[in-house]
Motif scaffolding. Structure first.
Motif, PDB file in Angstrom:
ATOM      1  N   TYR A 156       0.864  -1.181   0.000  1.00  0.00           N
ATOM      2  CA  TYR A 156       0.000   0.000   0.000  1.00  0.00           C
ATOM      3  C   TYR A 156       0.896   1.224   0.000  1.00  0.00           C
ATOM      4  O   TYR A 156       2.082   1.173   0.370  1.00  0.00           O
ATOM      5  CB  TYR A 156      -0.950   0.032   1.210  1.00  0.00           C
ATOM      6  CG  TYR A 156      -0.264   0.293   2.527  1.00  0.00           C
ATOM      7  CD1 TYR A 156       0.092   1.581   2.931  1.00  0.00           C
ATOM      8  CD2 TYR A 156       0.071  -0.764   3.377  1.00  0.00           C
ATOM      9  CE1 TYR A 156       0.747   1.811   4.119  1.00  0.00           C
ATOM     10  CE2 TYR A 156       0.724  -0.534   4.570  1.00  0.00           C
ATOM     11  CZ  TYR A 156       1.053   0.758   4.943  1.00  0.00           C
ATOM     12  OH  TYR A 156       1.714   0.992   6.123  1.00  0.00           O
ATOM     13  N   ASN A 207       0.620   5.442   1.174  1.00  0.00           N
ATOM     14  CA  ASN A 207      -0.127   6.578   1.724  1.00  0.00           C
ATOM     15  C   ASN A 207       0.812   7.780   1.645  1.00  0.00           C
ATOM     16  O   ASN A 207       1.367   8.227   2.638  1.00  0.00           O
ATOM     17  CB  ASN A 207      -0.575   6.301   3.150  1.00  0.00           C
ATOM     18  CG  ASN A 207      -1.616   7.286   3.634  1.00  0.00           C
ATOM     19  OD1 ASN A 207      -2.435   7.775   2.851  1.00  0.00           O
ATOM     20  ND2 ASN A 207      -1.613   7.598   4.921  1.00  0.00           N
ATOM     21  N   GLU A 241      -2.230  10.633  -0.586  1.00  0.00           N
ATOM     22  CA  GLU A 241      -2.863   9.867  -1.641  1.00  0.00           C
ATOM     23  C   GLU A 241      -2.646   8.381  -1.378  1.00  0.00           C
ATOM     24  O   GLU A 241      -1.511   7.929  -1.262  1.00  0.00           O
ATOM     25  CB  GLU A 241      -2.309  10.231  -3.013  1.00  0.00           C
ATOM     26  CG  GLU A 241      -2.981   9.487  -4.151  1.00  0.00           C
ATOM     27  CD  GLU A 241      -2.489   9.908  -5.521  1.00  0.00           C
ATOM     28  OE1 GLU A 241      -2.911   9.273  -6.507  1.00  0.00           O
ATOM     29  OE2 GLU A 241      -1.677  10.841  -5.597  1.00  0.00           O
ATOM     30  N   LYS A 242      -3.742   7.630  -1.278  1.00  0.00           N
ATOM     31  CA  LYS A 242      -3.675   6.206  -0.977  1.00  0.00           C
ATOM     32  C   LYS A 242      -3.756   5.380  -2.256  1.00  0.00           C
ATOM     33  O   LYS A 242      -4.588   5.642  -3.121  1.00  0.00           O
ATOM     34  CB  LYS A 242      -4.828   5.794  -0.054  1.00  0.00           C
ATOM     35  CG  LYS A 242      -4.738   6.351   1.348  1.00  0.00           C
ATOM     36  CD  LYS A 242      -5.909   5.879   2.195  1.00  0.00           C
ATOM     37  CE  LYS A 242      -7.219   6.497   1.721  1.00  0.00           C
ATOM     38  NZ  LYS A 242      -8.346   6.167   2.618  1.00  0.00           N
ATOM     39  N   THR A 243      -2.889   4.382  -2.374  1.00  0.00           N
ATOM     40  CA  THR A 243      -2.949   3.414  -3.466  1.00  0.00           C
ATOM     41  C   THR A 243      -2.570   2.044  -2.918  1.00  0.00           C
ATOM     42  O   THR A 243      -1.943   1.927  -1.855  1.00  0.00           O
ATOM     43  CB  THR A 243      -1.998   3.776  -4.627  1.00  0.00           C
ATOM     44  OG1 THR A 243      -0.668   3.960  -4.102  1.00  0.00           O
ATOM     45  CG2 THR A 243      -2.444   5.055  -5.334  1.00  0.00           C
ATOM     46  N   TYR A 244      -2.952   1.000  -3.669  1.00  0.00           N
ATOM     47  CA  TYR A 244      -2.680  -0.377  -3.274  1.00  0.00           C
ATOM     48  C   TYR A 244      -2.273  -1.171  -4.512  1.00  0.00           C
ATOM     49  O   TYR A 244      -2.535  -0.737  -5.643  1.00  0.00           O
ATOM     50  CB  TYR A 244      -3.921  -1.040  -2.659  1.00  0.00           C
ATOM     51  CG  TYR A 244      -4.479  -0.350  -1.438  1.00  0.00           C
ATOM     52  CD1 TYR A 244      -4.083  -0.720  -0.161  1.00  0.00           C
ATOM     53  CD2 TYR A 244      -5.419   0.668  -1.567  1.00  0.00           C
ATOM     54  CE1 TYR A 244      -4.609  -0.098   0.962  1.00  0.00           C
ATOM     55  CE2 TYR A 244      -5.953   1.302  -0.449  1.00  0.00           C
ATOM     56  CZ  TYR A 244      -5.546   0.915   0.810  1.00  0.00           C
ATOM     57  OH  TYR A 244      -6.071   1.533   1.925  1.00  0.00           O
ATOM     58  N   ARG A 284      -4.890  -3.101  -7.382  1.00  0.00           N
ATOM     59  CA  ARG A 284      -5.748  -3.264  -6.218  1.00  0.00           C
ATOM     60  C   ARG A 284      -5.145  -4.324  -5.308  1.00  0.00           C
ATOM     61  O   ARG A 284      -4.553  -5.286  -5.785  1.00  0.00           O
ATOM     62  CB  ARG A 284      -7.161  -3.710  -6.615  1.00  0.00           C
ATOM     63  CG  ARG A 284      -7.949  -2.675  -7.395  1.00  0.00           C
ATOM     64  CD  ARG A 284      -9.348  -3.208  -7.674  1.00  0.00           C
ATOM     65  NE  ARG A 284     -10.158  -2.253  -8.399  1.00  0.00           N
ATOM     66  CZ  ARG A 284     -11.430  -2.451  -8.724  1.00  0.00           C
ATOM     67  NH1 ARG A 284     -12.021  -3.591  -8.380  1.00  0.00           N
ATOM     68  NH2 ARG A 284     -12.100  -1.530  -9.393  1.00  0.00           N
ATOM     69  N   PRO A 342     -15.013  -2.507  -1.779  1.00  0.00           N
ATOM     70  CA  PRO A 342     -15.075  -1.061  -1.524  1.00  0.00           C
ATOM     71  C   PRO A 342     -14.841  -0.694  -0.068  1.00  0.00           C
ATOM     72  O   PRO A 342     -14.553   0.473   0.237  1.00  0.00           O
ATOM     73  CB  PRO A 342     -16.490  -0.682  -1.976  1.00  0.00           C
ATOM     74  CG  PRO A 342     -17.270  -1.955  -1.951  1.00  0.00           C
ATOM     75  CD  PRO A 342     -16.295  -3.032  -2.302  1.00  0.00           C
ATOM     76  N   ASP A 344     -11.824   1.337   1.027  1.00  0.00           N
ATOM     77  CA  ASP A 344     -11.809   2.798   0.951  1.00  0.00           C
ATOM     78  C   ASP A 344     -12.128   3.449   2.291  1.00  0.00           C
ATOM     79  O   ASP A 344     -11.909   4.654   2.467  1.00  0.00           O
ATOM     80  CB  ASP A 344     -12.792   3.280  -0.115  1.00  0.00           C
ATOM     81  CG  ASP A 344     -12.395   2.841  -1.516  1.00  0.00           C
ATOM     82  OD1 ASP A 344     -11.181   2.698  -1.761  1.00  0.00           O
ATOM     83  OD2 ASP A 344     -13.289   2.622  -2.353  1.00  0.00           O
ATOM     84  N   GLU A 345     -12.672   2.674   3.226  1.00  0.00           N
ATOM     85  CA  GLU A 345     -12.957   3.204   4.560  1.00  0.00           C
ATOM     86  C   GLU A 345     -11.695   3.356   5.401  1.00  0.00           C
ATOM     87  O   GLU A 345     -11.703   4.031   6.427  1.00  0.00           O
ATOM     88  CB  GLU A 345     -13.936   2.289   5.295  1.00  0.00           C
ATOM     89  CG  GLU A 345     -15.298   2.167   4.636  1.00  0.00           C
ATOM     90  CD  GLU A 345     -16.204   1.194   5.372  1.00  0.00           C
ATOM     91  OE1 GLU A 345     -15.795   0.704   6.454  1.00  0.00           O
ATOM     92  OE2 GLU A 345     -17.307   0.910   4.866  1.00  0.00           O
ATOM     93  N   GLU A 366      -8.740   4.919   6.657  1.00  0.00           N
ATOM     94  CA  GLU A 366      -8.318   6.319   6.618  1.00  0.00           C
ATOM     95  C   GLU A 366      -6.810   6.447   6.437  1.00  0.00           C
ATOM     96  O   GLU A 366      -6.337   7.230   5.607  1.00  0.00           O
ATOM     97  CB  GLU A 366      -8.740   7.024   7.914  1.00  0.00           C
ATOM     98  CG  GLU A 366      -8.376   8.494   7.984  1.00  0.00           C
ATOM     99  CD  GLU A 366      -8.825   9.152   9.278  1.00  0.00           C
ATOM    100  OE1 GLU A 366      -8.548  10.361   9.457  1.00  0.00           O
ATOM    101  OE2 GLU A 366      -9.442   8.461  10.124  1.00  0.00           O
ATOM    102  N   ASP A 383      -5.154   0.346  10.353  1.00  0.00           N
ATOM    103  CA  ASP A 383      -5.558   1.718  10.058  1.00  0.00           C
ATOM    104  C   ASP A 383      -5.222   2.577  11.270  1.00  0.00           C
ATOM    105  O   ASP A 383      -5.792   2.386  12.352  1.00  0.00           O
ATOM    106  CB  ASP A 383      -7.062   1.748   9.766  1.00  0.00           C
ATOM    107  CG  ASP A 383      -7.580   3.137   9.407  1.00  0.00           C
ATOM    108  OD1 ASP A 383      -6.780   4.087   9.374  1.00  0.00           O
ATOM    109  OD2 ASP A 383      -8.799   3.270   9.165  1.00  0.00           O
TER     110      ASP A 383
END
Length: 378
Positions: free
Chosen positions: A283, A285, A295-298, A312, A317, A320-321, A323, A341
């Motif tokens: 991931y 962040n 900016e978050k990516t995986y 991904r 979905p 996406d929660e 944070e 998280d």
């Protein structure tokens, strides 16, 4: 060595225990059943919560996968005679030889515990310690070797070697500035140097240390502000840079451990990752001072082909929660993906468990800044 004081109010608490006996489990001061029993060769995991610096809130949780029971803050329950908490800023946690090791960064020590009970065994002093690795009965830990402070004249860091029986530090070697993760391939120890305290004059090298002589033999130039370093099954080293938060982005590189040359630059941001089998799960962040935002990516990378196979990590979905993604681990036996998280860094964070098909198995509250996982095997 720290002096321990007994605190009578805690003496009624039971000692924590763990074993294969269903009636003999680790117990925290707060626990709940959050999942179905799923015994594999991995019976559970420890989670180290960093805690905000200066708050003295580092803590350890335990997830018993054989019962689905999550226990919080087990260290204080396992060690009621120790008046202090675990300490200030938990930076790494590893299991080796029946012992659990946790680097407590701002408190300047490595806490050594019994892996079955989390009972205190020993303390290894280490100024501004960072990360751990092990080989042949020896432990190796990086140290910033100076106070926690941004300083253009901050000193070079070091790696210490300690015995895993008597816990004495036997050797140390000077490496680069503010060294972070470290990895061993053969008889070489590789150290990712950040130089983070010397902003904007970051370090940009991986130190190569010969374990036989315990001397630094080479520095591999990579990019500024290095952080993570892990090997794949072929011994290639995957290294990340945080960048400079302005015009140099976070990135991922592959170093050939035989030639010490960079094999590939991925040109994708990576904050943290784990390698399991032929796949690297990551991931990002990434923070930018230019936009003052994250900016978050995986994604997933095949380490055999050195190709990204997915942008991904989880096809759900709910991801996406999350944070502030902060920790990651994968169960090699059933493919479960664990993501922590840190939320807003002040409130308690969360840990998510996703099945390999993306189904959310469970989510629960951890401690302050849940960060580092260590699996317990049968």
């Amino acid at each position: 060595m720290r002096k321990f004081i007994r605190l009578s109010v805690l003496m009624g608490l039971s000692f924590a225990t763990f074993s294969c006996n269903d009636d003999d489990r680790i117990v925290g001061n707060d626990q709940e059943v959050i999942g179905q029993p799923e015994p594999t060769a991995i019976t559970g995991f420890y989670l180290l919560n960093e805690g905000n610096m200066g708050s003295n809130k580092a803590s350890i949780d335990f997830m018993d996968l054989a019962t689905g029971t999550y226990s919080r803050n087990i260290y204080s329950t396992a060690n009621p005679e120790i008046v202090r908490s675990l300490g200030d800023v938990g930076n790494d946690i590893k299991i080796y030889g029946g012992k659990l090791y946790s680097v407590i960064n701002a408190s300047n020590f490595i806490e050594v515990m019994d892996v079955k009970t989390a009972r205190h065994i020993a303390t290894i002093p280490l100024e501004n310690g960072r990360y751990l690795t092990f080989k042949d009965g020896k432990g190796y830990a990086t140290s910033y070797a100076g106070p926690i402070a941004t300083d253009p004249s901050a000193p070079l860091g070091k790696v210490v070697e300690f015995d895993t029986i008597n816990f004495a530090i036997s050797r140390e070697v000077t490496v680069g500035y503010q060294p972070d993760e470290l990895e061993i391939v053969g008889q070489n120890l590789y150290v990712a140097n950040s130089g983070g305290y010397r902003y904007p004059d970051y370090d940009r090298t991986v130190s190569v240390v010969d374990l036989n002589t315990f001397t630094e033999t080479q520095k591999i130039d990579v990019e500024v502000n290095l952080h993570r370093i892990k090997k794949d099954s072929d011994g290639d080293l995957y290294v990340t840079t945080r960048g400079n938060y302005y015009d140099v982005a976070s990135n991922l590189y592959v170093i050939d451990s035989r030639t010490h040359q960079i094999k590939k630059t991925f040109n994708i941001p990576v904050s943290n990752f784990t390698i399991v089998g032929d796949y690297l799960y990551y991931y990002s962040n990434e923070f930018s001072y230019e936009t003052f935002s994250y900016e978050k990516t995986y994604g997933i990378i095949n380490v055999r082909t050195e190709q990204q196979v997915s942008d991904r990590l989880i096809n759900n979905p709910i991801v996406d929660e999350i944070e502030t993604p902060y920790g990651i681990a994968v169960n090699q036996f059933n493919g479960d993906i664990f993501i922590t998280d840190a939320a807003n860094y002040v409130s308690d964070g969360y840990i998510y468990c996703f099945a390999k098909d993306g189904t959310l198995k469970w989510k629960t509250t951890g401690g302050n800044i849940p960060a580092h996982l260590a699996f317990v095997y049968q």
